[in-house]
Write an enzyme that holds these catalytic residues in place. Structure first.
Site, PDB file in Angstrom:
ATOM      1  N   ARG A 259       4.462  -4.635   9.618  1.00 47.81           N
ATOM      2  CA  ARG A 259       4.942  -2.931   8.277  1.00 47.81           C
ATOM      3  C   ARG A 259       6.728  -4.029   8.513  1.00 47.81           C
ATOM      4  NH1 ARG A 259       2.302   2.252   9.697  1.00 47.81           N
ATOM      5  NH2 ARG A 259      -0.052   1.695   9.683  1.00 47.81           N
TER       6      ARG A 259
ATOM      7  N   HIS B 112       0.809  -1.146   0.314  1.00 44.63           N
ATOM      8  CA  HIS B 112      -0.333  -0.281  -0.233  1.00 44.63           C
ATOM      9  C   HIS B 112       0.614   1.378  -0.207  1.00 44.63           C
ATOM     10  CE1 HIS B 112      -1.629  -2.639   3.319  1.00 44.63           C
ATOM     11  NE2 HIS B 112      -2.219  -2.942   1.828  1.00 44.63           N
TER      12      HIS B 112
ATOM     13  N   HIS C 180       3.594  -5.090   3.706  1.00 44.76           N
ATOM     14  CA  HIS C 180       3.909  -6.328   4.953  1.00 44.76           C
ATOM     15  C   HIS C 180       4.230  -7.508   5.321  1.00 44.76           C
ATOM     16  CE1 HIS C 180       0.599  -2.942   6.652  1.00 44.76           C
ATOM     17  NE2 HIS C 180       0.709  -2.591   4.838  1.00 44.76           N
TER      18      HIS C 180
ATOM     19  N   HIS D  48     -11.568   0.508   2.871  1.00 48.87           N
ATOM     20  CA  HIS D  48     -10.399  -0.270   2.125  1.00 48.87           C
ATOM     21  C   HIS D  48     -11.299  -1.306   1.604  1.00 48.87           C
ATOM     22  CE1 HIS D  48      -7.400  -2.365   2.460  1.00 48.87           C
ATOM     23  NE2 HIS D  48      -7.136  -3.106   2.144  1.00 48.87           N
TER      24      HIS D  48
ATOM     25  N   HIS E  59      -9.224   2.284  -0.638  1.00 49.53           N
ATOM     26  CA  HIS E  59      -7.944   3.248  -0.836  1.00 49.53           C
ATOM     27  C   HIS E  59      -7.494   3.911  -1.950  1.00 49.53           C
ATOM     28  CE1 HIS E  59      -8.340   2.287   4.131  1.00 49.53           C
ATOM     29  NE2 HIS E  59      -9.395   3.134   3.104  1.00 49.53           N
TER      30      HIS E  59
ATOM     31  N   ASP F 142      -4.374   1.570  -1.962  1.00 56.81           N
ATOM     32  CA  ASP F 142      -4.717  -0.278  -1.703  1.00 56.81           C
ATOM     33  C   ASP F 142      -4.050  -0.282  -3.007  1.00 56.81           C
ATOM     34  OD1 ASP F 142      -5.663   0.252   0.458  1.00 56.81           O
ATOM     35  OD2 ASP F 142      -7.873   0.532  -0.083  1.00 56.81           O
TER      36      ASP F 142
ATOM     37  N   HIS G 236       0.905   4.266   2.534  1.00 61.25           N
ATOM     38  CA  HIS G 236       0.643   5.085   3.360  1.00 61.25           C
ATOM     39  C   HIS G 236       0.587   6.614   3.145  1.00 61.25           C
ATOM     40  CE1 HIS G 236      -0.345   1.538   5.757  1.00 61.25           C
ATOM     41  NE2 HIS G 236       0.715   0.896   4.895  1.00 61.25           N
TER      42      HIS G 236
ATOM     43  N   HIS H  12      -3.676   3.590   5.646  1.00 62.26           N
ATOM     44  CA  HIS H  12      -3.376   3.785   4.086  1.00 62.26           C
ATOM     45  C   HIS H  12      -3.833   5.942   3.684  1.00 62.26           C
ATOM     46  CE1 HIS H  12      -4.812  -0.896   3.846  1.00 62.26           C
ATOM     47  NE2 HIS H  12      -3.430  -0.598   4.492  1.00 62.26           N
TER      48      HIS H  12
HETATM   49 CU    CU Z   1      -0.604  -0.945   4.271  1.00 58.67          CU
HETATM   50 ZN    ZN Z   2      -6.200   0.610   2.463  1.00 60.11          ZN
END
Ligand code: CU
Ligand code: ZN
Length: 211
Positions: free
Chosen positions: A197, A102, A180, A128, A139, A142, A104, A120
């Site tokens: 993360r 993602h 992640h 999400h 998002h 995403d 962020h 995010h």
């Molecule tokens: Cu993330």
């Molecule tokens: Zn998200």
């Protein structure tokens, strides 16, 4: 807009008067200074609005990814194209399998947990989701998952048309990119349940092919 419309009407009226007064059908030199500046200004405004939604064509950014222990994991390149932002990368050294990926919201990668990157990237306030969801149901950040193979490497290339580079509401320049440890299920709110993360890098503009 009303201002320009009424300007055009006044301009057209003036031209009619001039043409009618002079009788011949040929345009006179008098009409040019009246009409041209009006049309030039309207064209410039439309072009600017269009660019704000599209990002800056040809702009290139890069995120150099580091683990919580400070090891470099690889690099991800972002390029603004007409279809969207092309995202390409080769990352190494994670366990095999899909890992949540993602953008962020904060451009801050403080090890070891990278919590400083925030949630995010979601400037439009959507739930999400995943990259295949419509823009109103995900998002902006995403990207779903990237797949690490048996050697622990992930090579990927995709185009995302919700984000932009260099301009627009969903401009990712200066934001953090996160990988992640676990898979993003693209459902669980607001994180996809992708776990801690593993790596972080800030998306920095490095080059513009724009003249
Ligand atoms: Cu993330
Ligand atoms: Zn998200």
């Amino acid at each position: 807009m009303n201002r320009w419309l009424s300007g055009s009407i006044v301009g057209a009226a003036l031209v009619s008067l001039v043409v009618a007064g002079c009788a011949p059908a040929q345009p006179t030199e008098d009409e040019e200074p009246v009409e041209e500046p009006i049309f030039d200004e309207i064209e410039e405004e439309e072009e600017h609005d269009h660019q704000a939604d599209q990002g800056v064509l040809g702009l290139v950014g890069t995120a150099v990814m580091h683990t919580g222990e400070g090891e470099e994991m690889g690099e991800v390149i972002f390029t603004q194209t007409e279809e969207g932002v092309l995202v390409e990368g080769l990352l190494e050294s994670l366990e095999p399998g899909p890992k949540g990926f993602h953008v962020h919201e904060h451009g801050q990668c403080d090890p070891p947990d990278f919590e400083s990157a925030g949630g995010h990237f979601n400037p439009e306030g959507h739930p999400h989701g995943g990259p295949d969801d419509p823009p109103g149901e995900r998002h902006a950040g995403d990207f779903g998952n990237i797949e690490f193979d048996d050697d622990g490497a992930a090579e990927f290339s995709f185009v995302d048309d919700m984000i932009t580079l260099g301009d627009g509401t969903n401009d990712v320049a200066g934001k953090a990119l996160i990988v992640h440890y676990q898979e993003d299920d693209e459902e669980t709110q607001p994180t996809g349940d992708a776990g801690p993360r593993a790596a972080c890098g800030i998306i920095e503009i490095i080059r513009s092919d724009v003249e």
